[in-house]
Design a protein around this motif. Structure first.
Motif, short mmCIF file in Angstrom:
data_model
loop_
_atom_site.label_atom_id
_atom_site.label_comp_id
_atom_site.label_asym_id
_atom_site.label_seq_id
_atom_site.Cartn_x
_atom_site.Cartn_y
_atom_site.Cartn_z
N ARG A 82 22.44 -21.74 13.32
CA ARG A 82 22.12 -22.85 14.21
C ARG A 82 20.77 -23.41 13.80
O ARG A 82 19.95 -22.72 13.19
N PRO A 83 20.49 -24.67 14.14
CA PRO A 83 19.21 -25.27 13.74
C PRO A 83 18.02 -24.63 14.45
O PRO A 83 18.13 -24.12 15.57
N LEU A 84 16.90 -24.65 13.77
CA LEU A 84 15.64 -24.23 14.36
C LEU A 84 15.27 -25.22 15.46
O LEU A 84 15.47 -26.42 15.31
N THR A 85 14.75 -24.72 16.57
CA THR A 85 14.34 -25.61 17.66
C THR A 85 12.85 -25.92 17.56
O THR A 85 12.09 -25.22 16.88
N VAL A 86 12.43 -26.96 18.27
CA VAL A 86 11.02 -27.32 18.31
C VAL A 86 10.19 -26.18 18.89
O VAL A 86 9.10 -25.87 18.40
N ASP A 87 10.70 -25.53 19.93
CA ASP A 87 9.97 -24.40 20.53
C ASP A 87 9.81 -23.25 19.54
O ASP A 87 8.76 -22.59 19.50
N GLU A 88 10.85 -22.99 18.75
CA GLU A 88 10.76 -21.93 17.75
C GLU A 88 9.74 -22.29 16.67
O GLU A 88 8.98 -21.43 16.21
N THR A 89 9.71 -23.55 16.27
CA THR A 89 8.71 -23.99 15.30
C THR A 89 7.31 -23.79 15.85
O THR A 89 6.40 -23.32 15.15
N ASP A 90 7.12 -24.12 17.11
CA ASP A 90 5.82 -23.94 17.76
C ASP A 90 5.40 -22.48 17.71
O ASP A 90 4.25 -22.15 17.38
N ALA A 91 6.34 -21.57 18.02
CA ALA A 91 6.03 -20.14 18.02
C ALA A 91 5.75 -19.63 16.60
O ALA A 91 4.85 -18.81 16.39
N ILE A 92 6.50 -20.12 15.62
CA ILE A 92 6.28 -19.72 14.23
C ILE A 92 4.91 -20.17 13.76
O ILE A 92 4.16 -19.42 13.11
N MET A 93 4.54 -21.41 14.09
CA MET A 93 3.22 -21.92 13.71
C MET A 93 2.10 -21.07 14.32
O MET A 93 1.10 -20.77 13.67
N ALA A 94 2.29 -20.66 15.58
CA ALA A 94 1.28 -19.83 16.25
C ALA A 94 1.16 -18.47 15.54
O ALA A 94 0.05 -17.96 15.35
N ALA A 95 2.30 -17.90 15.14
CA ALA A 95 2.27 -16.61 14.44
C ALA A 95 1.60 -16.76 13.08
O ALA A 95 0.83 -15.88 12.65
#
Length: 240
Positions: free
Chosen positions: A156-169
């Motif tokens: 499934r596609p990456l979500t905006v919220d997941e991108t936000d969390a990845i960037m924070a990590a």
């Protein structure tokens, strides 16, 4: 701290700052393209393929650990994980290069909408310092930070919220791994260039959708075939 916000945006392949409208002097389209192109290349470039190497190595590790059968084979053949990473690396280099070329015009258009050519040059100058280059390299090394095996294997596609969390990590990892002297030097740059750094956080949310779209870009058919063939060859070679 301002430099921490900057790290988050480096991990997003964006480095935007507010600026006053460009001065009345006329700037040729070619000069504009050079200024914004230089900014994009400074941020998104991957000298030495550090980002591709990290992505290939982490993906190989996740392949081994996400499947019980493959994990058992890795126990029998300790070279498996490294061999998978090395075999996939050329495809990762090609795929990431394709993405950089594909999204270059859109990032440049975004830079042009928010930055004067003078400001673009100022940001390139900061990022071209030894400290800036080491921080960018750290962002490339941590390019897969925050991406779980489940997320990597999910259909499934990456979500905006997941991108936000990845960037924070990614931000946390870069800050934790960067030499203290470089952190302090970057903080001094931020203090000396408040107009360049002041509104990074405000632009972060604007950047996330484009970063998400970029990360969701599928492999080209030829790259998908190359990746499958490379993985198959590793197993055939090690377990024939």
């Amino acid at each position: 701290m301002q430099y921490a916000v900057a790290f988050a945006l480096l991990c997003a392949l964006t480095f935007i700052a507010p600026c006053a409208p460009a001065a009345a002097q006329q700037v040729s389209p070619a000069a504009e393209a050079d200024a914004y192109g230089a900014l994009y290349d400074t941020i998104a470039g991957d000298p030495g393929d550090v980002g591709a190497q990290s992505a290939a190595a982490v993906t190989a590790r996740m392949i081994v650990r996400s499947d019980d059968t493959v994990a058992t084979l890795a126990g029998l053949e300790p070279r498996l994980e490294q061999a998978l990473g090395q075999a996939m690396l050329p495809t990762f280099i090609a795929h990431m290069g394709r993405l950089r070329d594909l999204y270059r015009p859109r990032y440049i258009a975004l830079f042009a909408a928010e930055l004067s050519t003078k400001r673009a040059g100022e940001i390139v100058a900061i990022l071209s310092t030894p400290e800036g280059q080491r921080i960018i390299r750290g962002a490339r090394t941590n390019i897969m930070e925050g991406v779980s095996a489940d997320r990597l294997m999910a259909d499934r596609p990456l979500t905006v919220d997941e991108t936000d969390a990845i960037m924070a990590a990614q931000q946390r990892s870069v800050v934790a791994q960067t030499d203290r002297a470089d952190l302090l030097a970057f903080q001094r740059m931020a203090a000396a260039n408040p107009a360049v750094f002041a509104d990074f956080d405000r632009f972060r949310d604007v950047m996330i959708p484009l970063r998400t779209e970029m990360d969701n870009e599928p492999l080209a058919a030829e790259h998908e075939a190359q990746l499958a063939a490379a993985i198959e060859k590793v197993f055939a070679t090690l377990f024939e």
